[in-house]
Enzyme design. Structure first.
Site, short mmCIF file in Angstrom:
data_model
loop_
_atom_site.label_atom_id
_atom_site.label_comp_id
_atom_site.label_asym_id
_atom_site.label_seq_id
_atom_site.Cartn_x
_atom_site.Cartn_y
_atom_site.Cartn_z
N HIS A 241 0.04 -6.57 0.36
CA HIS A 241 -0.18 -6.38 1.80
C HIS A 241 1.09 -6.68 2.58
O HIS A 241 1.34 -6.10 3.63
CB HIS A 241 -1.30 -7.30 2.31
CG HIS A 241 -2.66 -6.92 1.82
ND1 HIS A 241 -3.14 -7.32 0.60
CD2 HIS A 241 -3.65 -6.20 2.40
CE1 HIS A 241 -4.37 -6.84 0.43
NE2 HIS A 241 -4.70 -6.16 1.51
N ASP A 314 -4.66 2.76 -2.08
CA ASP A 314 -4.94 1.54 -1.33
C ASP A 314 -4.47 1.81 0.10
O ASP A 314 -3.85 2.84 0.39
CB ASP A 314 -4.21 0.35 -1.95
CG ASP A 314 -4.90 -0.99 -1.67
OD1 ASP A 314 -5.71 -1.05 -0.73
OD2 ASP A 314 -4.60 -1.97 -2.37
#
Length: 594
Positions: A241, A314
């Protein structure tokens, strides 16, 4: 909810042209005909799965309208669908999509109605991340289960399948047809900051069996499961992330470790596979993330593993995929690599127009888009979205959070709690000798936004079991004053329960000073089981693997002797002073002697 007349009117066009049976590839001729009538803009839209703010597709709160205008340039989900013709929408708690099951069902119906009313309108594939454990988007009163590592500690494929079946039934009842679960990563790095307890464990064979079982449960309930994060995110010390992890496994190790659960998922008929924003030089030495790697996604996943289902990225807002290329290049490169669904780009407008331009300029062919759209439409057909795009309030009431489902979750949770230390048979605690309990420790924010805080949940559960328990939250980094307060409070308790959370030096000092009081101390790892290595003086230690209510209540029943500790470590715990030495091996776990 839309009236039956409205539903029929909205779906009549598609339903008339597609009498879909839902069997794999049986309807390709009809689906290809449908694709041939789509405009280029409609085709581009089908590739995107994006967020949208609000509890309603047409009448969100003003704050959500403002957020949509700022990030997407539209006011509502309905306006976004009309402008971009997106094929999928992902629900988030923080986007205010998931207040309660009936509201979620209404939102899902509103989204379907908005899309089906468009020219050549298609049903939308609504998705979310409902892994259970520490990653949940739909909270109570829906049934919440233990997370993957807890299920790994239970070791029961039957339980994993039941989790998928029940959770899948509830998701489908509220209009969510694609779940980004299970995690197929093999967590071999205790320092992994992003996977950890989201993984079933460190043994490829055990992970594979539980992945396949959950897939069977979800897909048997009519919800697409998603194995993630290909080609394997279990050995990173960087969170994708916020950074760009590199996996240094050899090709041989990848085959023996990371690839095994994905092969099992494919054998189980997995509907979708999610990519990882990681570098994997042994599989592709270009320096590109796997999400943008043709050798990994087309060469290995499609070619060598023989997978022909949907590949979803993702989130494209994560730093791991944005490090090397701009937000306009990422979606184009992902499609060139072999991706089908583009998940949650930072700017839908930038990403959508970039793909459109790439086709018009000849960098991408329309035939390449058609390949992905066919896979997406096959999935929508298999899930019954063409015939039954809508859900009902009656279905929500009959299905979501029923007593039978909640009882099943509690039973499964009881089989996961793992007892690692029990000196002098301190546990189970008895009301006659340890009636007054002090519950201290970390209170991390609830994964679902509807449960917790952990100290309060544990104290309430223990009180219900006949103890007198008081909660005193001390946080993840307790100050000296907080530690002193807890030590003083311990003087009035017969025993202390302390929850550790990715243990810090300050948490360690808290536990050590509590032990020094002479009061019996029971520590509960409410996230990573590795915490136990830092606390060699604690007389009793349990691993709960998460801080959601169902796992904490199960731990309380084990502490009180109402349930036996049956979990076994699905990962090894190394010594804190010598990481090369295993302190507690895979399969370790104590029981209560008679």
């Amino acid at each position: 909810m839309p009236s039956r007349r409205t539903v029929l009117a909205a779906t009549a066009g598609v339903a008339a042209s597609l009498a879909l049976s839902g069997t794999a590839h049986a309807n390709d001729k009809k689906l290809r005909s449908l694709i041939s009538r789509m405009t280029l803009e409609e085709k581009v839209g089908q590739l995107f799965v994006t967020r949208v703010y609000g509890h309603s597709a047409t009448a969100p709160d003003q704050a959500d309208i403002d957020a949509n205008l700022k990030e997407i340039g539209v006011r509502t989900a309905a306006e976004m669908i009309a402008r971009y013709r997106v094929g999928g929408i992902i629900y988030f708690t923080w986007a205010h999509n998931t207040r309660d099951p009936h509201q979620i069902a209404d939102l899902s119906n509103g989204i379907q109605q908005a899309s089906l009313r468009q020219p050549r309108g298609l049903p939308v594939l609504v998705s979310t991340d409902q892994e259970h454990g520490i990653v949940c988007r739909v909270g109570e009163p829906a049934t919440l289960f233990p997370g993957a590592m807890a299920i790994g500690a239970g070791g029961s494929r039957k339980d994993a399948r039941a989790l998928g079946r029940i959770a899948g039934q509830e998701l489908r009842a509220i209009g969510i047809r694609q779940n980004y679960s299970p995690v197929a990563d093999v967590n071999v790095n205790p320092a992994n900051p992003v996977i950890g307890v989201r993984s079933f464990g460190s043994e490829a064979g055990a992970v594979s069996g539980l992945v396949a079982a959950e897939v069977a449960g979800y897909q048997g309930a009519g919800v697409a499961a998603t194995a993630k994060h290909f080609p394997g995110h279990g050995d990173t010390a960087v969170d994708s992330h916020y950074g760009f992890p590199v996996i240094t496994h050899s090709r041989e190790l990848w085959e023996k470790l990371d690839a095994v659960p994905f092969r099992a998922a494919i054998r189980a008929g997995i509907d979708s596979i999610m990519t990882a924003h990681i570098q994997f030089p042994a599989l592709d030495n270009s320096g590109d993330p796997a999400t943008l790697s043709h050798p990994i996604l087309t060469g290995i996943l499609r070619g060598e593993l023989g997978y022909d289902g949907v590949v979803v990225t993702d989130s494209l807002g994560m730093e791991g995929v944005r490090t090397k290329y701009g937000d306009d290049r990422v979606p184009v490169l992902a499609l060139k690599a072999g991706v089908d669904q583009l998940l949650n780009p930072p700017s839908l407008d930038v990403a959508w127009n970039a793909v459109l331009t790439a086709v018009r300029d000849g960098e991408l062919t329309e035939a390449r888009l058609d390949e992905s759209i066919l896979r997406i439409l096959r999935l929508k057909a298999r899930l019954g979205l063409f015939e039954e795009p809508y859900v009902s309030h009656g279905g929500v009431t009959r299905t979501v959070g029923t007593p039978a489902h909640l009882a099943a979750s509690d039973r499964i949770a009881e089989r996961t709690t793992t007892l690692l230390v029990n000196e002098g048979r301190l546990l189970p605690l008895h009301r006659n000798t340890h009636r007054r309990l002090l519950v201290v420790g970390a209170d991390p924010a609830s994964p679902s936004g509807t449960t917790g805080p952990p100290t309060g949940v544990l104290a309430a559960a223990l009180t219900e079991l006949g103890f007198t328990a008081t909660a005193l939250p001390t946080g993840t980094a307790p100050s000296a004053a907080t530690v002193a307060q807890a030590v003083a409070a311990a003087q009035d308790a017969d025993a202390v329960i302390v929850g550790t959370y990715n243990i810090t030096a300050a948490q360690k000092r808290l536990v050590e000073q509590l032990v020094a009081t002479g009061r019996p101390v029971v520590a509960v790892a409410i996230r990573n089981p590795y915490d136990v290595a830092q606390l060699p003086t604690v007389p009793a230690y349990l691993a709960a693997y998460s801080w959601t209510d169902v796992e904490l209540r199960a731990a309380a029943r084990v502490i009180a002797g109402r349930a036996a500790p049956r979990g076994r470590l699905p990962v090894p715990v190394q010594r804190a002073d010598d990481p090369a030495t295993v302190l507690y091996p895979v399969g370790y776990g104590l029981s209560y002697g008679r």
